[in-house]
Design a protein around this motif. Sequence first.
Motif, short mmCIF file in Angstrom:
data_model
loop_
_atom_site.label_atom_id
_atom_site.label_comp_id
_atom_site.label_asym_id
_atom_site.label_seq_id
_atom_site.Cartn_x
_atom_site.Cartn_y
_atom_site.Cartn_z
N GLY A 106 0.83 -1.21 0.00
CA GLY A 106 0.00 0.00 0.00
C GLY A 106 0.86 1.25 0.00
N LYS A 107 0.39 2.28 0.72
CA LYS A 107 1.08 3.57 0.75
C LYS A 107 2.41 3.45 1.48
N MET A 108 3.47 3.91 0.84
CA MET A 108 4.80 3.87 1.43
C MET A 108 5.63 5.05 0.92
N TRP A 109 6.83 5.16 1.43
CA TRP A 109 7.76 6.20 1.02
C TRP A 109 9.02 5.52 0.50
N ILE A 110 9.53 5.98 -0.64
CA ILE A 110 10.69 5.36 -1.28
C ILE A 110 11.79 6.39 -1.45
N LYS A 111 13.02 5.95 -1.18
CA LYS A 111 14.19 6.80 -1.43
C LYS A 111 14.82 6.28 -2.71
N ASP A 112 14.81 7.11 -3.75
CA ASP A 112 15.27 6.71 -5.08
C ASP A 112 16.68 6.14 -5.06
N ASN A 113 16.88 5.08 -5.83
CA ASN A 113 18.18 4.45 -6.06
C ASN A 113 18.88 3.97 -4.79
N SER A 114 18.14 3.76 -3.72
CA SER A 114 18.79 3.31 -2.49
C SER A 114 18.26 1.95 -2.02
N GLY A 115 17.12 1.54 -2.54
CA GLY A 115 16.51 0.30 -2.08
C GLY A 115 15.88 0.41 -0.70
N ARG A 116 15.76 1.63 -0.22
CA ARG A 116 15.17 1.86 1.11
C ARG A 116 13.74 2.36 0.97
N GLY A 117 12.93 1.97 1.94
CA GLY A 117 11.55 2.43 1.98
C GLY A 117 11.16 2.76 3.41
N ALA A 118 10.01 3.41 3.54
CA ALA A 118 9.51 3.76 4.87
C ALA A 118 7.99 3.65 4.87
N PHE A 119 7.46 3.35 6.04
CA PHE A 119 6.02 3.25 6.23
C PHE A 119 5.63 4.05 7.46
N ILE A 120 4.48 4.69 7.41
CA ILE A 120 3.91 5.35 8.58
C ILE A 120 2.62 4.63 8.91
N THR A 121 2.52 4.12 10.12
CA THR A 121 1.32 3.43 10.58
C THR A 121 0.77 4.21 11.75
N HIS A 122 -0.51 4.61 11.67
CA HIS A 122 -1.10 5.44 12.72
C HIS A 122 -2.38 4.79 13.24
N SER A 123 -2.50 4.73 14.56
CA SER A 123 -3.73 4.27 15.20
C SER A 123 -3.98 5.16 16.41
N ASP A 124 -5.06 4.91 17.13
CA ASP A 124 -5.35 5.72 18.32
C ASP A 124 -4.29 5.53 19.40
N ASP A 125 -3.72 4.34 19.48
CA ASP A 125 -2.77 4.03 20.54
C ASP A 125 -1.34 4.46 20.24
N ALA A 126 -0.94 4.35 18.97
CA ALA A 126 0.46 4.60 18.64
C ALA A 126 0.62 4.97 17.18
N THR A 127 1.73 5.64 16.89
CA THR A 127 2.14 5.93 15.53
C THR A 127 3.52 5.31 15.35
N LYS A 128 3.71 4.60 14.23
CA LYS A 128 4.98 3.93 13.99
C LYS A 128 5.58 4.41 12.68
N LEU A 129 6.87 4.71 12.72
CA LEU A 129 7.64 5.04 11.53
C LEU A 129 8.64 3.92 11.34
N THR A 130 8.49 3.21 10.22
CA THR A 130 9.30 2.02 9.96
C THR A 130 10.14 2.23 8.71
#
Length: 133
Positions: A106-130
């Motif tokens: 689904g929705k993610m964040w990509i850093k070009d030419n690095s093979g790295r990605g990131a995800f933001i997961t948000h709920s009422d209890d917690a927010t996670k940056l992976t």
Amino acid sequence: MSRVTKYALVLIVLLLSAVCYKFASVYMSDSVDYTSSDWLAYRLLTPDEIKNAPHFGKVLMLHFRAADGPAPQTNQIEYDGQADVDAIKHYLVSLGYREATDPVMGKMWIKDNSGRGAFITHSDDATKLTFVE
């Protein structure tokens, strides 16, 4: 050698062994959950992207998962429910990430030419940056 010197030498060897064991157990772990107050794990395992991430509210936990077969290495910061998702998005843009849609994840964040990605997961209890490699 005197008896005191022998005991001191044995004590030094035992202390060095304990320190080496602790370093190895943290550094070679395949999965660690820790906080920023866990000095050794924080210094050895936390990448700059996590160290420099915005800190608001309370950081509940940091998570590290080593790459295992096809599973990527992940580093995650978990905030309490008060985290500002827009500030996290701006932080990712400042690092050179761009928003994208992955057909599986689904929705993610990509850093070009690095093979790295990131995800933001948000709920009422917690927010996670992976971050994934």
